[in-house]
Motif scaffolding. Structure first.
Motif, PDB file in Angstrom:
ATOM      1  N   ASP A  74       0.846  -1.191   0.000  1.00 15.42           N
ATOM      2  CA  ASP A  74       0.000   0.000   0.000  1.00 15.42           C
ATOM      3  C   ASP A  74       0.885   1.246   0.000  1.00 15.42           C
ATOM      4  O   ASP A  74       1.541   1.566   1.003  1.00 15.42           O
ATOM      5  N   TRP A  75       0.901   1.975  -1.117  1.00 13.78           N
ATOM      6  CA  TRP A  75       1.703   3.188  -1.217  1.00 13.78           C
ATOM      7  C   TRP A  75       1.033   4.389  -0.534  1.00 13.78           C
ATOM      8  O   TRP A  75       1.640   5.446  -0.406  1.00 13.78           O
ATOM      9  N   GLU A  76      -0.204   4.220  -0.098  1.00 10.67           N
ATOM     10  CA  GLU A  76      -0.949   5.231   0.665  1.00 10.67           C
ATOM     11  C   GLU A  76      -1.058   6.570  -0.060  1.00 10.67           C
ATOM     12  O   GLU A  76      -1.236   7.615   0.580  1.00 10.67           O
ATOM     13  N   ASP A  77      -0.930   6.542  -1.375  1.00 11.33           N
ATOM     14  CA  ASP A  77      -1.119   7.761  -2.188  1.00 11.33           C
ATOM     15  C   ASP A  77      -0.293   8.936  -1.686  1.00 11.33           C
ATOM     16  O   ASP A  77      -0.750  10.087  -1.657  1.00 11.33           O
ATOM     17  N   ALA A  79       1.897  11.889  -1.922  1.00 13.94           N
ATOM     18  CA  ALA A  79       2.197  12.818  -3.016  1.00 13.94           C
ATOM     19  C   ALA A  79       3.711  12.956  -3.157  1.00 13.94           C
ATOM     20  O   ALA A  79       4.427  13.078  -2.161  1.00 13.94           O
ATOM     21  N   ARG A 130       8.474   4.765   0.237  1.00 12.61           N
ATOM     22  CA  ARG A 130       7.265   5.504   0.618  1.00 12.61           C
ATOM     23  C   ARG A 130       7.559   6.520   1.725  1.00 12.61           C
ATOM     24  O   ARG A 130       7.154   7.686   1.648  1.00 12.61           O
ATOM     25  N   ARG A 169       7.623  10.593   1.795  1.00 14.80           N
ATOM     26  CA  ARG A 169       6.819  11.326   2.784  1.00 14.80           C
ATOM     27  C   ARG A 169       7.670  12.398   3.478  1.00 14.80           C
ATOM     28  O   ARG A 169       7.155  13.434   3.909  1.00 14.80           O
TER      29      ARG A 169
END
Length: 250
Positions: A95-98, A100, A187, A191
């Motif tokens: 899960d890249w968790e969107d 940005a 990821r 972040r």
């Protein structure tokens, strides 16, 4: 190519143009040899579906070269078990968790070259991991770093290495945390506003612990077989293990 799991089992596909037969066996059939036969598609590719094979199962190919049988790790294995050296069926569920992300412009990059095994190595010994690198991302951010360049994290022989002796070019080093560990680092670096670059080794493989070597039994000049040059072009300062990029399959 490789092992592709799905709801009904796993599809296997491998290139072995000089094999007379190819089987796949593993924990899904209790390692009973020769295993389940793959079908020759043409142009040296063998494929088949194993209904009982699932994510997390260990496996190998059994290559028949005339009277000789050769157990081989999948050249496209996405995960390697560090204790047995077997290929592991891997399914991407990360899960890249969107998060940005936009990579900084090239002239704005402040790059920190990073060796996972030593950058975050525990004080009581052992190799560092992707997870431990994540814990130190604030330190890198404070330094003004906006890109980390990971020394090659592909699977290598043994427990420690700078990464320049890859043995399984499609698998991420298990002791670092495997493919999901690398994705987690990417990821969390994004972040934190930090890009991730990967060093890669295309000049040579190994030279040790290479299931790619004489993969389907064929060789010329007693060199590496289908995945390597088999003449003077094989020569490197690290052994005669230069991949044959003249072959589209390689």
């Amino acid at each position: 190519m490789g092992a592709i799991p799905h709801e009904k089992g796993t599809d296997f596909r491998v290139w072995a143009p000089n094999a007379t037969a190819v089987h796949v066996f593993g924990s899904f059939n209790e390692w009973a040899e020769p295993g389940l036969p793959l079908v020759l598609e043409g142009e040296g590719y063998w494929s088949g579906t194993v209904p009982g094979a699932k994510e997390g199962d260990h496996y190998k190919f059994l290559i028949s070269a005339g009277e000789t049988t050769l157990p081989r790790v999948d050249p496209r294995a996405r995960m390697i078990d560090p204790e047995t050296g077997n290929g592991v069926i891997y399914r991407d569920r990360f899960d890249w968790e969107d998060v940005a992300w936009e990579t900084p412009n090239l002239h704005e990059l402040v790059i920190y070259e990073l060796h996972v095994g030593t950058f975050s190595a525990p004080k009581n010994g052992g190799s560092g991991t992707f997870q431990q690198v994540i814990r130190r991302l604030p330190y890198l951010k404070e330094l003004g770093v906006n890109a980390i360049e990971l020394m090659p994290p592909t699977e290598y022989p043994g427990e420690t290495s700078w990464g320049y002796n890859p043995s399984h070019p499609f698998a991420v080093e298990a002791s670092y945390g495997g493919p999901d560990g690398l994705k987690l680092l990417i990821r969390e670096a994004h972040r934190s506003g930090i890009a991730v670059l990967l060093d890669v080794v295309y000049n040579h493989f190994g030279p040790g612990d290479l299931d790619l070597w004489k993969f389907d039994g064929w060789t010329e000049n007693d060199l590496g077989g289908i995945y390597f040059y088999n003449d003077w072009r094989a020569e490197t300062p690290w052994g005669q293990t230069r991949p044959d990029y003249g072959r589209a399959e390689v």
